[in-house]
Design a protein around this motif. Structure first.
Motif, short mmCIF file in Angstrom:
data_model
loop_
_atom_site.label_atom_id
_atom_site.label_comp_id
_atom_site.label_asym_id
_atom_site.label_seq_id
_atom_site.Cartn_x
_atom_site.Cartn_y
_atom_site.Cartn_z
N LYS A 1 14.56 -9.70 -12.43
CA LYS A 1 13.73 -8.75 -11.32
C LYS A 1 12.29 -9.65 -11.41
N VAL A 2 11.63 -9.69 -10.27
CA VAL A 2 10.18 -10.18 -10.10
C VAL A 2 9.69 -8.94 -9.45
N ALA A 3 8.13 -8.98 -9.91
CA ALA A 3 7.12 -8.00 -9.31
C ALA A 3 6.50 -8.66 -8.13
N VAL A 4 6.19 -7.97 -7.20
CA VAL A 4 5.52 -8.56 -5.94
C VAL A 4 4.88 -6.94 -5.64
N ARG A 5 3.58 -7.33 -4.86
CA ARG A 5 2.79 -6.22 -4.31
C ARG A 5 3.20 -6.06 -2.79
N VAL A 6 3.38 -4.85 -2.41
CA VAL A 6 3.75 -4.58 -1.12
C VAL A 6 2.80 -3.49 -0.55
N LYS A 7 2.96 -3.19 0.62
CA LYS A 7 2.12 -2.17 1.51
C LYS A 7 2.91 -1.70 2.52
N ALA A 8 2.82 -0.48 2.85
CA ALA A 8 3.37 0.04 4.08
C ALA A 8 2.76 -0.34 5.41
N ILE A 9 3.61 -0.61 6.27
CA ILE A 9 3.19 -1.26 7.74
C ILE A 9 3.64 -0.44 8.82
N GLU B 1 9.15 -3.99 -8.04
CA GLU B 1 10.28 -5.09 -8.32
C GLU B 1 11.53 -5.30 -7.16
N ILE B 2 11.57 -6.56 -7.04
CA ILE B 2 12.84 -7.04 -6.23
C ILE B 2 13.64 -8.05 -7.06
N SER B 3 14.77 -8.11 -6.31
CA SER B 3 15.56 -9.08 -7.15
C SER B 3 15.02 -10.60 -7.15
N ASP B 4 15.10 -11.17 -8.51
CA ASP B 4 14.80 -12.53 -8.60
C ASP B 4 15.72 -13.56 -7.95
N TRP B 5 15.45 -14.73 -8.04
CA TRP B 5 16.34 -15.84 -7.47
C TRP B 5 17.43 -16.11 -8.61
N ILE B 6 17.23 -15.58 -9.61
CA ILE B 6 18.32 -15.68 -10.74
C ILE B 6 19.01 -14.22 -10.85
N LYS C 1 6.77 -10.37 6.09
CA LYS C 1 5.59 -11.28 6.10
C LYS C 1 4.18 -10.11 5.76
N GLU C 2 4.51 -9.00 6.69
CA GLU C 2 3.49 -8.12 6.47
C GLU C 2 3.50 -7.17 5.28
N VAL C 3 4.81 -6.95 4.97
CA VAL C 3 5.08 -5.99 3.90
C VAL C 3 4.35 -6.65 2.44
N LEU C 4 4.49 -8.20 2.28
CA LEU C 4 4.31 -8.70 0.99
C LEU C 4 2.62 -8.98 1.10
N VAL C 5 1.93 -8.36 0.20
CA VAL C 5 0.46 -8.50 -0.04
C VAL C 5 0.44 -9.70 -1.02
N GLY D 1 9.58 3.63 4.45
CA GLY D 1 8.17 4.00 4.05
C GLY D 1 7.95 3.88 2.77
N ILE D 2 6.63 3.95 2.35
CA ILE D 2 6.16 3.65 1.02
C ILE D 2 6.67 4.62 0.00
N GLU D 3 7.29 5.77 0.19
CA GLU D 3 7.92 6.80 -0.49
C GLU D 3 9.09 6.34 -1.18
N LYS D 4 9.55 5.21 -0.49
CA LYS D 4 10.79 4.61 -1.22
C LYS D 4 10.70 3.73 -2.13
N LEU D 5 9.48 3.51 -2.59
CA LEU D 5 9.39 2.35 -3.48
C LEU D 5 9.70 2.75 -4.99
N ASP D 6 9.78 3.89 -5.21
CA ASP D 6 10.14 4.32 -6.49
C ASP D 6 11.39 3.83 -6.79
N PRO D 7 12.75 3.78 -6.08
CA PRO D 7 14.03 3.32 -6.72
C PRO D 7 13.72 1.66 -7.17
N PHE D 8 12.75 1.23 -6.39
CA PHE D 8 12.69 -0.42 -6.73
C PHE D 8 11.93 -0.57 -7.82
N ARG D 9 11.28 0.23 -8.50
CA ARG D 9 10.30 -0.03 -9.57
C ARG D 9 11.11 -0.30 -10.94
#
Length: 137
Positions: free
Chosen positions: A31-39, A22-27, A97-101, A129-137
């Motif tokens: 929050k909004v959910a997006v799929r990301v990958k490690a790059i 989840e990342i911040s919404d425009w509102i 652009k690369e991180v967002l799947v 890194g991808i390990e840092k995703l937990d705080p954003f969930r």
């Protein structure tokens, strides 16, 4: 003790699909959910002509295999001045652009462009890194 086994191509393909965060919404406050990958950030770092010192240090840490702490990532993004940020925007956009799947960066930009705050959240994910995703969930 478990026996080591080579990762299969199917497992790699599955990991390449990314992780939903989840990342911040425009509102504000949503929050909004997006799929990301490690790059691999190497090509993006190499495009920067004049790296701010804190970014040089941070890039060195990442290249040396060290995970950046949340405080270090916050220090990095908070220390960039307006001139540094304006030079970094094309790099940040390339990384995002690369991180967002899913949805794809270009598709989002065509409908409702990401805010700088949203881009920085995705940039932090890439830097940590991808390990840092937990705080954003």
């Amino acid at each position: 003790m478990s026996e080591l086994r080579v990762i299969s191509l199917e497992e790699i393909k599955e990991r390449a699909k990314g992780t939903i965060v989840e990342i911040s919404d425009w509102i504000p406050g949503k929050k909004v959910a997006v799929r990301v990958k490690a790059i691999d950030m190497t090509p993006h770092i190499l495009k920067i002509d004049k790296l701010p010192n804190i970014l040089k240090d941070s890039a060195t840490e990442v290249f040396n295999g060290k995970q950046m702490s949340d405080k270090r990532i916050a220090d990095l993004t908070n220390s960039l001045d307006q001139d540094s940020i304006s030079k970094m925007i094309p790099i940040i956009d390339g990384i995002v652009k690369e991180v967002l799947v899913e949805p794809k960066f270009d598709d989002i930009q065509a409908v409702y462009p990401l805010t700088l705050g949203q881009k920085m959240e995705l940039f932090r994910i890439a830097m940590g890194g991808i390990e840092k995703l937990d705080p954003f969930r």
